[in-house]
Design a protein around this motif. Structure first.
Motif, PDB file in Angstrom:
ATOM      1  N   LYS A  68       0.869  -1.170   0.000  1.00  0.00           N
ATOM      2  CA  LYS A  68       0.000   0.000   0.000  1.00  0.00           C
ATOM      3  C   LYS A  68       0.914   1.231   0.000  1.00  0.00           C
ATOM      4  O   LYS A  68       1.768   1.373  -0.849  1.00  0.00           O
ATOM      5  CB  LYS A  68      -0.965  -0.031   1.182  1.00  0.00           C
ATOM      6  N   ASN A  69       0.772   2.113   0.992  1.00  0.00           N
ATOM      7  CA  ASN A  69       1.627   3.300   1.021  1.00  0.00           C
ATOM      8  C   ASN A  69       2.765   3.177   2.025  1.00  0.00           C
ATOM      9  O   ASN A  69       3.423   4.166   2.338  1.00  0.00           O
ATOM     10  CB  ASN A  69       0.783   4.542   1.355  1.00  0.00           C
ATOM     11  N   PHE A  70       2.988   1.983   2.539  1.00  0.00           N
ATOM     12  CA  PHE A  70       4.002   1.785   3.565  1.00  0.00           C
ATOM     13  C   PHE A  70       5.294   1.268   2.943  1.00  0.00           C
ATOM     14  O   PHE A  70       5.318   0.202   2.326  1.00  0.00           O
ATOM     15  CB  PHE A  70       3.505   0.813   4.637  1.00  0.00           C
ATOM     16  N   LYS A  71       6.374   2.028   3.115  1.00  0.00           N
ATOM     17  CA  LYS A  71       7.679   1.598   2.641  1.00  0.00           C
ATOM     18  C   LYS A  71       8.289   0.640   3.663  1.00  0.00           C
ATOM     19  O   LYS A  71       8.337   0.942   4.854  1.00  0.00           O
ATOM     20  CB  LYS A  71       8.594   2.805   2.443  1.00  0.00           C
ATOM     21  N   VAL A  72       8.755  -0.512   3.182  1.00  0.00           N
ATOM     22  CA  VAL A  72       9.277  -1.541   4.078  1.00  0.00           C
ATOM     23  C   VAL A  72      10.598  -2.090   3.546  1.00  0.00           C
ATOM     24  O   VAL A  72      10.999  -1.796   2.419  1.00  0.00           O
ATOM     25  CB  VAL A  72       8.259  -2.692   4.252  1.00  0.00           C
ATOM     26  N   HIS A  73      11.221  -2.913   4.380  1.00  0.00           N
ATOM     27  CA  HIS A  73      12.485  -3.556   4.022  1.00  0.00           C
ATOM     28  C   HIS A  73      12.185  -5.017   3.699  1.00  0.00           C
ATOM     29  O   HIS A  73      11.866  -5.803   4.593  1.00  0.00           O
ATOM     30  CB  HIS A  73      13.484  -3.429   5.164  1.00  0.00           C
ATOM     31  N   LYS A  74      12.274  -5.355   2.437  1.00  0.00           N
ATOM     32  CA  LYS A  74      11.837  -6.649   1.930  1.00  0.00           C
ATOM     33  C   LYS A  74      12.463  -7.824   2.684  1.00  0.00           C
ATOM     34  O   LYS A  74      11.770  -8.712   3.168  1.00  0.00           O
ATOM     35  CB  LYS A  74      12.162  -6.732   0.434  1.00  0.00           C
TER      36      LYS A  74
END
Length: 573
Positions: free
Chosen positions: A379-385
């Motif tokens: 969605k709009n959340f940037k994360v660390h794969k």
């Protein structure tokens, strides 16, 4: 030491350093890093998170560890709830401890307990307790599977052993007290009763709200001040509003709902509801319409609100000794120095303390909230794969598919758990999402520290190399395999270094600290676990000397935590 700001009546009985009642806020300090705190009519209780020590001040005095050892990893305390004369302690694995007057949470009539004792009632139940709440003479226990149990005066709980909340449940008027918990409802996802309230509100998984109790506005929506006591469905909100409820907050003659990011809804008596006019239905408080809210807590007629920007607001009633305005206003604390705040509350006192999580949890939460070095978006959340795949034991495609069905608030709550491992009062929602991933171990055992320790020992998964110079005059290096996201989360130095390299083309980095490989390996273990581990061959004095400047050199955030762990190794050998 932890800063605590106090205000209200009977403070002197709880804090000997405070004389009399406090109308404004007075600052005191207590030993250790506070993990949980709760107030009541006769007591103030808290736990310190580095050693699982439980403290009680006031009528009932106690200080001691729940366990034989003071190991912070031994089933840490995650919540303390206080009633008029009793306290309940909940640990991460679902164990329950009681303290002081036992009459309203244990099947016993042994009176007052001088130290915490373990409550065995739920040990044979199929699902562990994930949340607790206490009020005047009642207690609630919410299990992971949605079962809600209550114990105490039936006047305020309306318990019926054989019925749930599928319809109105008339109480048994001849029953004055249940001596052991009774099942109140199934499929509950959140609940709350207040410190002095005589009513309870809970929400089921179909998003319906239910209320029971005896209070002027305890039976919400009935528009009645009668003493009728039964469980009632609250029909004062739209379905969309009910879907977005984040927290239920209960006072004496008022109740609040935290809905969405900024919505604080109130219902109840004018002297404490924040509107200065009585309302018998939930309506939003206009003051907070543009203020993103982190937490809300009620006492009897007083309310504290903490914004996501760590700003404090309050409103309430002057009868209880606290100088809070009838309508919401910002509160300025004396000697406040940008500490992260947490709220607590008693019947007639306000308690605010500087929150100190472990440095590991703080660093990974900041890693999530900074949105740096991210390589995926849900969605709009940037994360660390790689971090998400590691914590949820699933490929990123499956993680994406599962998480996209949740709202912004639900997704943010779950991601904060992924990055911290902290189970909050919304543990039921977190648990429901967690169960959709193919993870073999129970959620209560999947702490961030446990996972990172396993990762530390798994050389095959390490994706980066730290190069350490063997001799000053030689261009030869020892190689220490590491996980890149651990170093990015924990060290400001490495974050600066990674900003200046092409991350897609490099898989190693040089350490120019001049420290020995033995010291660096000990420091690296701290990055994964907040602890050191020495071998028989290590010289403690040399390790302490070499790592003495590590806080400054590697730009670590939690100076006190690192120094405490570092100093402790002097006696290891």
């Amino acid at each position: 030491m932890t800063k605590v700001w106090v205000s209200g009546l009977n403070i002197a009985s709880k804090f000997p350093s405070i004389k009399g009642n406090v109308k404004g806020f007075s600052l005191i300090t207590v030993e250790g890093c506070l993990g949980q705190m709760s107030g009541s009519n006769k007591n103030l209780v808290y736990s310190t998170q580095n050693d699982n020590v439980f403290h009680a001040f006031g009528k009932f005095k106690y200080e001691g560890c729940l366990y034989e050892t003071k190991n912070p990893n031994e089933d840490p305390i995650i919540k303390i709830a206080s009633g008029f004369y009793h306290n309940i302690i909940l640990t991460q694995s679902g164990r329950l401890f009681g303290f002081a007057d036992s009459g309203f949470y244990q099947a016993t009539k042994q009176g007052v307990f001088s130290k915490p004792f373990e409550i065995d009632f739920f040990k044979e139940k199929p699902s562990q307790v994930i949340d607790i709440s206490c009020s005047e003479m009642q207690s609630l226990f919410l299990c992971e599977n949605g079962d809600l149990y209550g114990v105490g005066k039936n006047t305020y709980l309306q318990l019926d052993v054989n019925k749930y909340t599928t319809k109105d449940n008339k109480s048994k008027p001849h029953v004055t007290c249940y001596e052991s918990p009774v099942l109140m409802s199934k499929n509950v996802k959140m609940m709350q009763m207040g410190y002095v309230s005589r009513h309870t509100i809970y929400q089921t998984t179909d998003n319906e709200l239910w209320c029971c109790g005896s209070n002027t506005v305890g039976q919400l929506g009935l528009n009645s001040k009668s003493a009728d006591k039964h469980t009632t469905k609250i029909t004062l909100l739209t379905d969309k509003e009910k879907e977005k409820i984040r927290k239920i907050i209960v006072g004496f003659q008022m109740s609040l709902l935290l809905i969405g990011e900024c919505g604080l809804y109130t219902c109840g008596d004018a002297i404490g509801n924040g509107l200065d006019t009585e309302t018998l239905k939930f309506v939003p408080i206009p003051f907070f319409q543009d203020i993103p809210i982190q937490d809300v807590l009620c006492g009897s007629y007083n309310t504290l609100v903490l914004s996501t920007q760590n700003e404090l607001y309050g409103f309430g009633h002057h009868e209880f000794g606290m100088e809070l305005p009838r309508k919401p206003a910002k509160i300025e604390l004396p000697d406040y120095d940008n500490e992260i705040l947490a709220l607590s509350m008693g019947v007639d006192n306000l308690l605010i303390f500087a929150m100190s999580n472990s440095s590991l949890i703080n660093d990974f939460l900041n890693f999530y909230e900074a949105h740096e070095f991210t390589d995926y978006k849900i969605k709009n959340f940037k994360v660390h794969k790689s971090f998400l795949e590691f914590r949820l034991n699933s490929p990123i495609g499956k993680i994406d598919e599962i998480l996209k069905e949740y709202t912004k608030e639900e997704l943010d709550l779950f991601l904060k758990w992924v990055y911290s491992g902290k189970i909050t009062a919304q543990g039921k929602l977190i648990s429901q999402i967690y169960q959709k991933f193919e993870i073999d171990i129970p959620m209560r055992e999947k702490s961030l520290q446990n996972d990172l320790l396993k990762l530390y020992k798994d050389d095959n998964s390490k994706d980066f190399t730290l190069l350490v110079k063997e001799e000053e005059e030689e261009e030869s290096f020892d190689e220490i395999p590491i996980h890149k996201f651990v170093f990015l989360a924990r060290s400001g130095l490495f974050r600066e270094m990674f900003k200046n390299i092409n991350q897609n083309e490099i898989d190693q980095i040089k350490d120019y600290s001049g420290k020995s490989i033995e010291s660096l390996e000990i420091l690296i273990r701290f990055f994964y676990a907040d602890t050191f581990e020495l071998t028989a061959d290590d010289d403690p004095e040399l390790i302490v000397e070499e790592l003495d400047d590590a806080v400054e050199y590697y730009q670590l955030n939690e100076i006190s935590t690192f120094k405490k762990v570092l100093n402790s190794i002097k006696t290891e050998k």
